[in-house]
Design an enzyme around this catalytic site. Structure first.
Site, PDB file in Angstrom:
ATOM      1  N   ALA A  12       0.827  -1.215   0.000  1.00 44.05           N
ATOM      2  CA  ALA A  12       0.000   0.000   0.000  1.00 44.05           C
ATOM      3  C   ALA A  12       0.853   1.254   0.000  1.00 44.05           C
ATOM      4  O   ALA A  12       0.486   2.276   0.578  1.00 44.05           O
ATOM      5  CB  ALA A  12      -0.923  -0.011   1.215  1.00 44.05           C
ATOM      6  N   ARG A  18      -2.184   9.102 -10.524  1.00 39.26           N
ATOM      7  CA  ARG A  18      -3.287   9.203 -11.497  1.00 39.26           C
ATOM      8  C   ARG A  18      -4.636   9.487 -10.833  1.00 39.26           C
ATOM      9  O   ARG A  18      -5.614   9.804 -11.514  1.00 39.26           O
ATOM     10  CB  ARG A  18      -3.364   7.928 -12.343  1.00 39.26           C
ATOM     11  N   GLN A  78       8.302   1.504   2.881  1.00 37.46           N
ATOM     12  CA  GLN A  78       9.113   1.287   1.685  1.00 37.46           C
ATOM     13  C   GLN A  78       9.600   2.658   1.228  1.00 37.46           C
ATOM     14  O   GLN A  78       8.872   3.408   0.581  1.00 37.46           O
ATOM     15  CB  GLN A  78       8.300   0.606   0.579  1.00 37.46           C
ATOM     16  N   ASP A 108      -4.870  -1.620  -3.513  1.00 39.58           N
ATOM     17  CA  ASP A 108      -5.774  -0.988  -4.488  1.00 39.58           C
ATOM     18  C   ASP A 108      -6.591  -2.017  -5.261  1.00 39.58           C
ATOM     19  O   ASP A 108      -7.058  -1.742  -6.365  1.00 39.58           O
ATOM     20  CB  ASP A 108      -4.990  -0.086  -5.443  1.00 39.58           C
ATOM     21  N   ASN A 173      -2.018 -12.993 -15.258  1.00 35.16           N
ATOM     22  CA  ASN A 173      -1.554 -12.780 -13.895  1.00 35.16           C
ATOM     23  C   ASN A 173      -2.330 -11.645 -13.223  1.00 35.16           C
ATOM     24  O   ASN A 173      -2.386 -10.526 -13.732  1.00 35.16           O
ATOM     25  CB  ASN A 173      -0.054 -12.441 -13.914  1.00 35.16           C
ATOM     26  N   TYR A 352     -38.255  18.459  12.596  1.00 33.13           N
ATOM     27  CA  TYR A 352     -36.900  18.143  13.046  1.00 33.13           C
ATOM     28  C   TYR A 352     -36.950  17.697  14.505  1.00 33.13           C
ATOM     29  O   TYR A 352     -37.436  18.431  15.381  1.00 33.13           O
ATOM     30  CB  TYR A 352     -35.967  19.355  12.934  1.00 33.13           C
ATOM     31  N   ASN A 363     -47.536  11.465  19.004  1.00 33.75           N
ATOM     32  CA  ASN A 363     -47.753  12.002  17.653  1.00 33.75           C
ATOM     33  C   ASN A 363     -47.149  13.399  17.578  1.00 33.75           C
ATOM     34  O   ASN A 363     -47.463  14.270  18.390  1.00 33.75           O
ATOM     35  CB  ASN A 363     -49.248  12.073  17.338  1.00 33.75           C
TER      36      ASN A 363
END
Length: 455
Positions: A12, A18, A78, A108, A173, A352, A363
């Site tokens: 990851a 892109r 990494q 991904d 693959n 609301y 009610n």
């Protein structure tokens, strides 16, 4: 399989240029869940008991997103991008712990299914050293081909390196792989970078293992389940696939979706049997709908719990903390937030209700508002069992409306209303005979004078 340990390595670290986004690619969402969390959930479903995240840009956020399904995940950075084998070896410390199975996954590929990963693990249990997950795309051009001989996988050939005969192979693959833990470091350390890009390719371990007389095999997954996401158009395509799967499952589980293609689910939406969902309904995160409930068209639910045979909408919004009990109703153009609507209570329209309890059988008339916020703090409104709140009433919290109480229409209520009491909170009406005609004449005269002056 339950006796075998499994490490899932999720790659990851890609920046996802892109995607044209400051957000790391794997944090873009499908069904309101980051892609990397989908992958972690699939790993969990395949029985992985340890997860290693290989991260780069935004590593802390990526780890946090994965923790929903991999709470003990370890992150490995990494620092350089030198190929897939190099990325896997960033998690060398986790590999060295000696797990039976190692799954190599990509952050991904959010549609990957646990069953495909479990099948690859099964092949390891049967003696394979390397298992490559393949798929059959509609058009294999551009994909690496899986070259098999006598049931064994002998090589992965990149499209540009294929012979004309090899290009006819439709089995490609997918990138995902399972490796026997006892062989993993030995194989990975033999991967070189003598290629045009000078990178260390994970796919090279297929030939390395084959030359060492280790068993290498391929398994097959569906084309959709191994789709990688590189841009927002592909993200939308993956979303559509995920939604189609989820809608179908909801219907197979006993819900009726009148226009399935218009209903949007989140990754954790729970829908009971005999639920009816009308067109254009959006389920945000953390929504549960119990058996027999009806969700009418154009409703928006998030963080809500809808009880058995309750009714929502049309055009209703349930915000986080909304809890509807059995046969409760929240009707058209109503909004409910952090409130409990008890059994049989009705909030029919244009209302609301926030930070409140609406008692059994109460009610609530049209246009009612619980005034729960003073600009600094939130306050609670408690409406008792069987209470009747007339239309266009404002209940200024904190306040208690007792059981069986009646609030007259148009009232502003600022004090407690005892049970069974009748409360008026409005100015007394005053009627002036003929005054309406006088006002009309005055207004008409003023308008005429203004128009004449303008000329």
């Amino acid at each position: 399989m339950t006796s075998r340990t499994c490490l899932s390595i999720i790659l990851a670290a890609g920046e996802g240029t892109r995607m044209k986004s400051a957000t790391p690619k794997v944090l873009h969402q499908i069904a309101n869940l980051p892609m990397v969390a989908h992958v972690a959930r699939a790993a969990e479903g395949a029985g992985a008991d340890a997860v290693a995240l290989v991260v780069g840009h935004g590593g802390d956020a990526v780890k946090k997103a994965a923790e929903a399904f991999a709470p003990k995940a370890d992150a490995f950075v990494q620092a350089e991008r030198l190929g897939t084998a190099h990325a896997v070896l960033a998690a060398r410390a986790a590999i060295a712990k000696g797990h039976d199975d190692i799954l190599v996954m990509f952050g991904d590929t959010p549609l990957v299914e646990a069953d495909s990963l479990a099948l690859a693990r099964q092949k390891l249990a049967e003696g394979a050293a390397v298992v490559v997950i393949g798929f059959r795309p509609p058009n294999p051009a551009g994909y690496g081909r899986l070259l098999e001989k006598d049931g064994r996988l002998v090589a992965i050939r990149e499209d540009k390196d294929c012979t004309d005969e090899e290009r006819k192979i439709a089995f490609c693959n997918a990138g995902l792989m399972a490796i026997a833990g006892k062989d993993a470091l030995r194989l990975l350390d033999q991967v070189g970078n003598s290629n045009a890009k000078g990178e260390f390719y994970l796919t090279d371990i297929v030939e390395i293992a084959d030359k060492a007389s280790l068993m290498v095999v391929a398994t097959e997954a569906s084309f959709e389940s191994v789709l990688g996401i590189n841009n927002r158009a592909e993200l939308a395509e993956a979303e559509a696939i995920w939604q189609k799967r989820r809608r179908r499952q909801a219907m197979l589980d006993g819900a009726t979706l009148i226009a399935p293609e218009t209903v949007y689910f989140s990754h954790d939406t729970e829908i009971g049997a005999d639920v009816l969902v009308e067109p254009n309904v959006w389920f945000g995160p953390d929504v549960k709908v119990a058996d027999g409930a009806v969700i009418h068209a154009f409703s928006h639910l998030e963080g809500a719990d809808v009880g058995p045979r309750a009714e929502v909408g049309p055009y209703a919004r349930l915000r986080p903390g909304a809890e509807l009990h059995e046969k409760a109703k929240v009707g058209n153009f109503c909004e409910v937030k952090k409130a409990t609507v008890e059994k049989g209570a009705k909030i029919n329209h244009l209302t609301y209700i926030g930070d409140a309890r609406v008692g059994v059988g109460a009610n609530i008339g049209a246009g009612t508002i619980t005034c729960n916020y003073d600009g600094y703090s939130k306050f609670f409104t408690d409406i008792g069992e069987g209470a009747f709140i007339g239309s266009n009433s404002s209940l200024v919290a904190p306040i208690v409306i007792g059981a069986g109480a009646y609030v007259a229409s148009g009232s502003v209520i600022t004090e407690e209303v005892p049970g069974d009491a009748l409360a008026f909170g409005r100015a007394r009406q005053k009627t002036l005979p003929g005054k309406g005609k006088e006002l009309r004449e005055r207004f008409a005269s003023a308008a005429a004078a203004k128009k004449a002056g303008a000329k």
